[in-house]
Write a protein that holds these residues in place. Sequence first.
Motif, PDB file in Angstrom:
ATOM      1  N   ALA A  82       0.987  -1.240   0.103  1.00  0.00           N
ATOM      2  CA  ALA A  82      -0.208   0.316   0.022  1.00  0.00           C
ATOM      3  C   ALA A  82       0.631   1.352  -0.011  1.00  0.00           C
ATOM      4  CB  ALA A  82      -0.948   0.018   1.179  1.00  0.00           C
ATOM      5  N   GLY A  83       2.156   1.189   0.170  1.00  0.00           N
ATOM      6  CA  GLY A  83       3.011   2.280   0.201  1.00  0.00           C
ATOM      7  C   GLY A  83       2.987   3.029   1.598  1.00  0.00           C
ATOM      8  N   ALA A  84       2.480   2.336   2.783  1.00  0.00           N
ATOM      9  CA  ALA A  84       2.662   2.859   4.240  1.00  0.00           C
ATOM     10  C   ALA A  84       3.926   3.212   4.430  1.00  0.00           C
ATOM     11  CB  ALA A  84       1.691   2.048   4.946  1.00  0.00           C
ATOM     12  N   VAL A  85       4.181   4.413   5.509  1.00  0.00           N
ATOM     13  CA  VAL A  85       5.463   4.395   5.980  1.00  0.00           C
ATOM     14  C   VAL A  85       5.653   3.710   7.304  1.00  0.00           C
ATOM     15  CG1 VAL A  85       5.914   6.575   5.063  1.00  0.00           C
ATOM     16  CG2 VAL A  85       4.670   6.582   7.053  1.00  0.00           C
ATOM     17  N   ALA A  86       4.496   3.304   7.936  1.00  0.00           N
ATOM     18  CA  ALA A  86       4.293   2.492   9.276  1.00  0.00           C
ATOM     19  C   ALA A  86       2.995   2.067   9.533  1.00  0.00           C
ATOM     20  CB  ALA A  86       4.679   3.528  10.257  1.00  0.00           C
ATOM     21  N   GLY A  87       2.911   1.070  10.298  1.00  0.00           N
ATOM     22  CA  GLY A  87       1.751   0.268  10.638  1.00  0.00           C
ATOM     23  C   GLY A  87       1.528  -0.686  11.723  1.00  0.00           C
ATOM     24  N   VAL A 124       9.471  -0.754   4.524  1.00  0.00           N
ATOM     25  CA  VAL A 124       9.212  -0.655   5.920  1.00  0.00           C
ATOM     26  C   VAL A 124       9.971  -1.949   6.645  1.00  0.00           C
ATOM     27  CG1 VAL A 124       6.964   0.314   5.915  1.00  0.00           C
ATOM     28  CG2 VAL A 124       6.902  -2.276   5.682  1.00  0.00           C
ATOM     29  N   SER A 125      10.166  -1.928   7.781  1.00  0.00           N
ATOM     30  CA  SER A 125      10.809  -3.389   8.553  1.00  0.00           C
ATOM     31  C   SER A 125      10.096  -3.455   9.839  1.00  0.00           C
ATOM     32  CB  SER A 125      12.047  -3.122   8.697  1.00  0.00           C
ATOM     33  OG  SER A 125      12.371  -2.033   9.578  1.00  0.00           O
ATOM     34  N   VAL A 126      10.002  -4.617  10.315  1.00  0.00           N
ATOM     35  CA  VAL A 126       9.465  -5.007  11.418  1.00  0.00           C
ATOM     36  C   VAL A 126      10.331  -4.385  12.803  1.00  0.00           C
ATOM     37  CG1 VAL A 126       8.404  -6.920  13.184  1.00  0.00           C
ATOM     38  CG2 VAL A 126       8.518  -7.121  10.397  1.00  0.00           C
TER      39      VAL A 126
END
Length: 416
Positions: A101-106, A391-393
Amino acid sequence: MTRYRHFRPRTRLTTLLAQLSVLGTLAGAALAGASPAAAGQRAVDISPGVTYRDYDLAAAHGTTHVHLLTVDLSDPHVRVDLLYPGAVAARATVSRMAASAGAVAGVNGDFFDISEAQHPGVEVTGAPVGPAVAGGRALKAAVPRGQRFGPALPASGSTEDVLGVGTDGVARLDRLSLTGTVRTAADGSLPLRGLNQYALPEGSVGAYTADWGGVSRRRAVCGTDTERGAPCGTDTYEVTVRGGRVVSAADSPGSGTVADGATVLVGREAGAQWLRKLAVGEQVTVEQRLVAKTAGVSYRFAVGGAVLRRGGKAVPGLDDSVSTVRTALGVADGGRRLLLLALDGGAAYRSGLTVAEVGAELGRLGAGDVVGVDGGGSTTLVARGAGGASVSVRNHPSGGGERAVANGVGVFAVGG
């Protein structure tokens, strides 16, 4: 740190050097940037309006480690929306959904249908419990309370409870109820009691659209309003409506993707009996929408969860004995600030927090309203690094790796 207690250092300096060496190794570990336990007190800017930090927290069952995203909803360069795998009845990891989705975080979202051990032969849907709204579009409504997966709700709780961000840009707690009708010229009308749900109320009719996906709809007629594991109903019926007319019918719920523009109506007990009156070619009108309890508010994003704190006070009846890894969402500053909290599932911190403790911690951080979402092996927080493109976990998932989940809360950068 307890991990060093089996060693006998020669001097305090030797011990300190050893600790610093190990911490340095952990900071560069391959697990998606998971932070060492003693680090992270300083907030790091992920993008305009979004910060991340992590810290240790002493709790009743031991020290846990908190990962926290703070989202300034008043910043025009940030927005929040639902992460989901492209269908209601599907699952994917948070990192995969965020990257797609192109999110920067979540973080991960609602509890979901994760097992059907009590219904042999019935396909696990992976669908979430509560209502879901993505991009202003209602994807699904809530299952009956007795069909909910996850810890027991407080007496005041409902499967219709959500945390959402309205079209006004303000985050708030609310309830989203399904309002809908199936109407024919010959047989009158019937209230619609379900929308893309893994479980329908007894005696009802529910609608399934292309948003549901290709998973079997058989699970919808299993269980009762009070018992998730009750047997599947045998008095069932299904009709497909396309172009405003019935195009096919079947004695039991089917599977396969619903065509765009079509609606599959699934009935059980009294609902099945009503659907049997419909003939192929008959004209049918199906209407449905999610209605907010807060008058005049419409949502561009909403995710289901259990309310832990409302109006600055803990909800009565919260459990304060069972401690585990958890994810929770908090609303602060009158809905202009969103807090996304995920605990670390690493072996040293797996004791986690109780439901009451996680609500209290977000309250300490300024959240007047708090919603608990899925935890345990589902708890995941992802974020981009400074200047990073993906993103990374950031936490250690308690299962050793990411679990595929039903949905999540995505944070997005807007414009330059």
